[in-house]
Write an enzyme that holds these catalytic residues in place. Structure first.
Site, short mmCIF file in Angstrom:
data_model
loop_
_atom_site.label_atom_id
_atom_site.label_comp_id
_atom_site.label_asym_id
_atom_site.label_seq_id
_atom_site.Cartn_x
_atom_site.Cartn_y
_atom_site.Cartn_z
N SER A 559 12.09 -25.42 -21.76
CA SER A 559 13.77 -25.17 -22.53
C SER A 559 13.62 -24.77 -23.95
O SER A 559 13.49 -24.87 -25.14
CB SER A 559 14.00 -26.93 -22.76
OG SER A 559 15.02 -27.28 -22.79
N LEU A 560 13.55 -23.76 -24.28
CA LEU A 560 13.82 -22.68 -25.43
C LEU A 560 14.98 -22.80 -25.64
O LEU A 560 15.21 -22.74 -26.94
CB LEU A 560 13.53 -21.14 -24.70
CG LEU A 560 11.50 -21.12 -24.49
CD1 LEU A 560 10.97 -19.44 -24.86
CD2 LEU A 560 10.46 -21.19 -25.31
N ALA A 611 8.18 -17.64 -20.52
CA ALA A 611 9.68 -17.75 -21.61
C ALA A 611 10.12 -18.38 -19.90
O ALA A 611 10.91 -18.19 -18.94
CB ALA A 611 10.12 -16.81 -22.33
N GLU A 612 10.55 -19.81 -20.30
CA GLU A 612 11.74 -20.04 -19.88
C GLU A 612 12.74 -20.73 -20.84
O GLU A 612 12.72 -22.03 -21.48
CB GLU A 612 11.40 -22.29 -19.68
CG GLU A 612 12.25 -23.10 -18.28
CD GLU A 612 12.20 -24.33 -17.99
OE1 GLU A 612 11.43 -24.37 -17.18
OE2 GLU A 612 12.03 -24.99 -18.94
N ASP A 613 13.76 -19.95 -20.03
CA ASP A 613 15.21 -19.85 -20.97
C ASP A 613 15.82 -19.57 -20.14
O ASP A 613 16.49 -18.60 -19.77
CB ASP A 613 15.29 -18.92 -22.15
CG ASP A 613 16.37 -18.59 -22.78
OD1 ASP A 613 17.17 -19.40 -23.11
OD2 ASP A 613 16.88 -17.74 -23.57
#
EC number: 2.4.1.18
Length: 899
Positions: A559-560, A611-613
């Site tokens: 959750s970036l 990255a989870e964005d």
């Protein structure tokens, strides 16, 4: 060459100690000016400062462009011209350089920044004691309370004079081991014990004085130990000259003190007949043509230089003074025994507080009304876990199996690391995956949060087992050739005070922002203050900790969007770059991500960061040197949302093939770095439903239309996974159990379900039943497409056929051709699909095979297709294939025909 300033004093001693210092500093020669004013300044002490100034001046002449750094490089590469965003990137780059300068004022280097766990927390010191250190700038008094001191807040406190509290708010507490009855204190005040390597070694019986005498006798050659044995000779002579009976009585009698050059020449003249051991092994060369401000060259004799470099420091003698673990156990009772419970006691302006230390590595969270506490984990060397397997090589493509240890068992309970190691890891290997991604590993108080509200960032969750149990899990995974990733949550933290970091030292802005900024707008969690150096120290050390201590192979940063934006990602985006550089963007959070990626990839070159964005921030996977954030992969979150939307809201015959392709391919510029998945834990947990539950959950074969519904569900389940797997980037993820169509969602025990564990598990028994056995067989062969044929690592797919009317998609990837017919009823006898290379194509995967739960409509002779010289889809040749409805086929070019 390094020059001495005019304020420096050049000091010669007959034993040439000054030369040793310069050699140690890596200086090949020494220069000093002709005219040197007298000043009581150490020669060697000036060296590092002079050297540092020279390096700095050299660095100032090197621009970022020369070093290959371009803050807007990825914009230029993509042909994006946005003045405002480019200016934001340049300002961020400058701020990052300033931040690094500030870090290096506090830390020796960036490795030091990332290694806080070596000092902070509770550690056994070699000098028969335990050292504790933690950060609490808002506290006025700190102490350790626990089983070992009757929970007394005064017995083990940070006292004045024992480095108890520094200016940055770090508390340092020493807990001395207690002498056993009848034992005498150590002869050597700084006596050290080797607790690990020589744990079976006792006391040799040789005293420290005997060892030091042995060192002096064996190490020094005749003449070299003159000033070791007569250490007061030089001060005594100097004192006699200045204050003796024949010394000057007034300043006038003292006169002018000659400069260093003159004194050196006088010394050399007076001792010209002395033996060589009394003279310095260097000399001054002066050709007589220099100016007053020129420098002399100091050279050393080659024989002396060679002799010096061959001389090894007397470290073995010092190590000989160390005693083994047996000697320590015999003499001392541990100040903090293994397994002891403890907490950190603070006295604050608002009163006393008890906290679980922030750097604790093993924690028992609050349970059944009992207050949380840390557990000192220091098993004896005989029982501590020892690594057996080395890390696997990083594969060209990733097939990730996402897991939650607690729900990995079949029984309605919390499963353990040991059960996961024995039962799930072999299944992962058999299924063909080469990595696992674990969620919920760091300690969290509330089980129902799935592990996303972390309370203790350095501690393995005690509900699954001990730290050694987790090491065994990772070691066994590595032995099977499986990488281990953690789903790391640095975007927010739990708001718990008694066990977490909130109000840790009584202040509201210790680790987190003050006021509204310090709270997530929707989840009630705390938001880190990424611009604080001590918070950066904590978070980056945490990343390095899991790699160093537990040998993990990578991270997915959760959750970036929650951390990058002050609105936590809950805002509308207009697909304009202004959204990524306006007043709602937290530049400090971006700089933390850049630093984290930069440091991790230097310290651990094979580490993988994902990255989870949900907002797909520009430059996620671009190199830091080109203005990016430095991640290796990014998660395509849109794919699963699209599939859920189609299954829930859109009739089968209205599915848009163009939308499916555009969503799955996502950003073409970064498609190679994309991690794709059809469904992850998000679709199964917290009120969601797995695809299997949506498609055929509760379907009864005997009910009217039940068989038809089951055929539809099984067909779409296979096709969705196949196209998501093959059209994306070099990484794919699947949540535990979904590979065989787990029919039930995951529901953690909460008050709403009377804390039931009935849905907090995985039904592995279904692997042996009809539909689920077929789906697992298909998924296994799907993974084998990449394992044996390297589908994902063959570059990006070439998509040449997307027909919304016929609901057919076709694309190629290397020598492989993929064809999908999503139409719910239409089958095509001879469907033309364009191909570039003429030849024979053999079908290697058919979703309609009986062993996959299909109808087996294709005959054996239809598995081999010969190309036709017919231009279709912009390709020079084509295939005519039979496409049953809701089926997918994969062909491989097995023979090339030259026309």
């Amino acid at each position: 060459m390094v020059s001495l300033s005019n304020q420096s004093r050049f000091c010669f001693h007959p034993n040439n100690l000054f030369v040793s210092d310069t050699r140690r500093l890596g200086i090949s020669g020494v220069n000093f000016p002709r005219k040197i004013k007298v000043n009581i300044t150490c020669f060697a002490a000036e060296r590092p400062r002079q050297q540092k100034q020279k390096k700095k001046s050299q660095g100032q002449g090197t621009s970022d462009a020369e070093a290959g750094v371009d803050p807007v490089g990825f914009l230029s590469k993509l042909g994006i011209a946005d003045r405002i965003f480019a200016q934001f990137l340049r300002e961020r780059h400058k701020a990052l350089k300033d931040l690094k300068d500030e870090i290096l004022k506090r830390h020796f280097d960036f490795r030091d920044l990332a290694s806080g766990f070596e000092l902070l927390g509770m550690h056994r010191h070699m000098e028969h004691r335990v050292d504790f250190m933690d950060w609490g700038p808002g506290a006025r008094y700190g102490a350790i309370i626990g089983d070992f001191n009757g929970w007394s807040p005064t017995e083990n406190a940070a006292r004045e004079g024992l480095f108890g509290h520094d200016d940055f708010g770090y508390w340092f507490i020493i807990l001395e081991d207690k002498l056993r009855e009848g034992e005498e204190p150590d002869e050597l005040y700084f006596q050290q014990y080797n607790y690990v390597d020589d744990y079976d070694k006792g006391d040799s019986g040789v005293s420290a004085e005997e060892i030091f005498q042995k060192a002096n006798d064996e190490y020094w050659e005749p003449g070299e130990d003159r000033f070791i044995k007569n250490r007061f000779e030089v001060p005594a002579k100097l004192y006699e000259q200045l204050f003796g009976p024949n010394s000057p009585q007034t300043l006038e009698e003292l006169g002018d003190i000659p400069d260093a050059e003159t004194r050196y020449k006088q010394y050399k003249e007076e001792h010209k007949n002395d033996p060589p051991s009394n003279l310095p092994s260097c000399d001054i060369i002066d050709n007589g043509q220099g100016k007053p401000y020129d420098i002399f060259n100091v050279v050393t004799s080659p024989e002396w230089t060679k002799k010096f470099y061959e001389k090894k420091p007397p470290i073995p003698y010092w190590l000989e003074t160390r005693k083994g673990r047996k000697a320590w156990v015999k003499k001392y009772v541990p100040a903090v025994p293994h397994g002891s419970r403890y907490r950190l006691y603070f006295n604050t302006p608002d009163g006393p507080l008890e906290r679980v230390p922030a750097w604790a590595t093993y924690v028992q969270p609050e349970d059944e009304g009992k207050q949380a506490y840390a557990i000192h984990w220091e098993p004896s060397p005989e029982s501590a876990y020892k690594w057996k397997n080395s890390k696997p090589e990083v594969p060209k493509s990733l097939r990730i199996y996402e897991c939650h240890v607690g729900i990995s068992g079949s029984e309605p309970k919390i499963s353990s690391f040991e059960e996961f190691t024995k039962k799930v890891l072999p299944h992962v290997k058999r299924a063909g995956y080469n990595a696992i991604q674990l969620i919920g590993i760091p300690e969290h108080k509330d089980y129902f949060t799935v592990g996303y509200r972390v309370t203790n960032f350095f501690a393995v969750s005690s509900r699954y087992g001990t730290p050694d149990d987790f090491k065994r899990l990772i070691d066994e995974a590595h032995g099977l050739g499986i990488l281990v990733f953690l789903d790391i949550v640095h975007s927010y933290a739990a708001a718990d005070q008694m066990v977490g970091l909130s109000l840790f030292d009584g202040s509201n802005d210790c680790y987190f922002h003050y006021g509204k900024r310090g709270h997530h707008k929707h989840w009630g969690t705390r938001m880190f203050k990424y611009g604080d150096l001590d918070v950066l120290h904590f978070l980056i050390s945490n990343l390095n900790w899991w790699i160093t201590e537990y040998q993990v192979d990578g991270y997915q940063f959760h959750s970036l969007a929650s951390m990058i934006y002050t609105h936590n990602g809950f805002a509308s985006f207009d697909n304009e770059l202004d959204d990524y550089c306006n007043q709602y963007v937290d530049r400090d959070a971006l700089m933390y991500l850049i630093l984290a990626n930069e440091i991790l990839h230097v310290l651990h070159p094979n580490i993988i960061t994902i990255a989870e964005d949900a907002t797909y921030y520009p430059g996620l996977c671009e190199p830091v040197s080109q203005g990016g954030l430095g991640f290796d992969y990014y998660v395509n979150l849109s794919a699963s949302e699209m599939w859920v939307s189609l299954l829930d809201n859109v009739p089968d015959n209205e599915w848009s093939m163009s939308k499916i392709v555009s969503t799955l391919v996502a950003n073409k510029e970064y498609a190679d770095k994309m991690l794709s998945y059809a469904e992850s834990h998000n679709q199964s947990i917290s009120g969601g439903r797995s695809f299997a539950e949506i498609l055929f959950g509760g379907v009864n074969n005997g009910s009217p239309g039940g068989l038809q519904l089951l055929d539809r569900g099984v067909s779409l389940h296979k096709m969705i996974r196949l196209i998501t797997f093959t059209i994306g980037g070099r990484a794919y993820l699947n949540f535990m159990g979904n590979e065989f169509g787990h029919p039930e969602r995951v529901e953690f025990p909460t008050q709403s379900n009377n804390f039931s564990f009935s849905l907090a598990n995985r039904r592995w028994d279904l692997l042996e039943s009809g539909v689920h056995r077929h789906l697992f067989s298909f998924d296994k062969d799907l993974m084998d497409l990449d394992k044996s044929k390297g589908i994902l690592s063959r570059g990006l797919p070439s998509i040449h056929h997307v027909n919304d009317a016929n609901m057919v998609i076709s694309f190629s990837r290397g020598p492989f051709l993929f064809i999908f017919n999503f139409h719910p009823s239409n089958a095509y006898e001879k469907y033309d699909v364009g191909i570039e290379e003429a030849g024979e194509y053999t079908m290697i995967l058919n979703s309609d095979e009986v062993k996959y739960g299909g109808q087996g409509l294709l005959t054996e002779d239809q598995y081999l297709q010969r190309s036709l010289s017919k231009r279709i889809d912009g390709q020079r040749n084509c295939l005519e294939v039979f496409l049953p409805s809701r089926t997918a086929q994969v062909y491989k070019l097995t023979r090339i025909l030259r026309i």
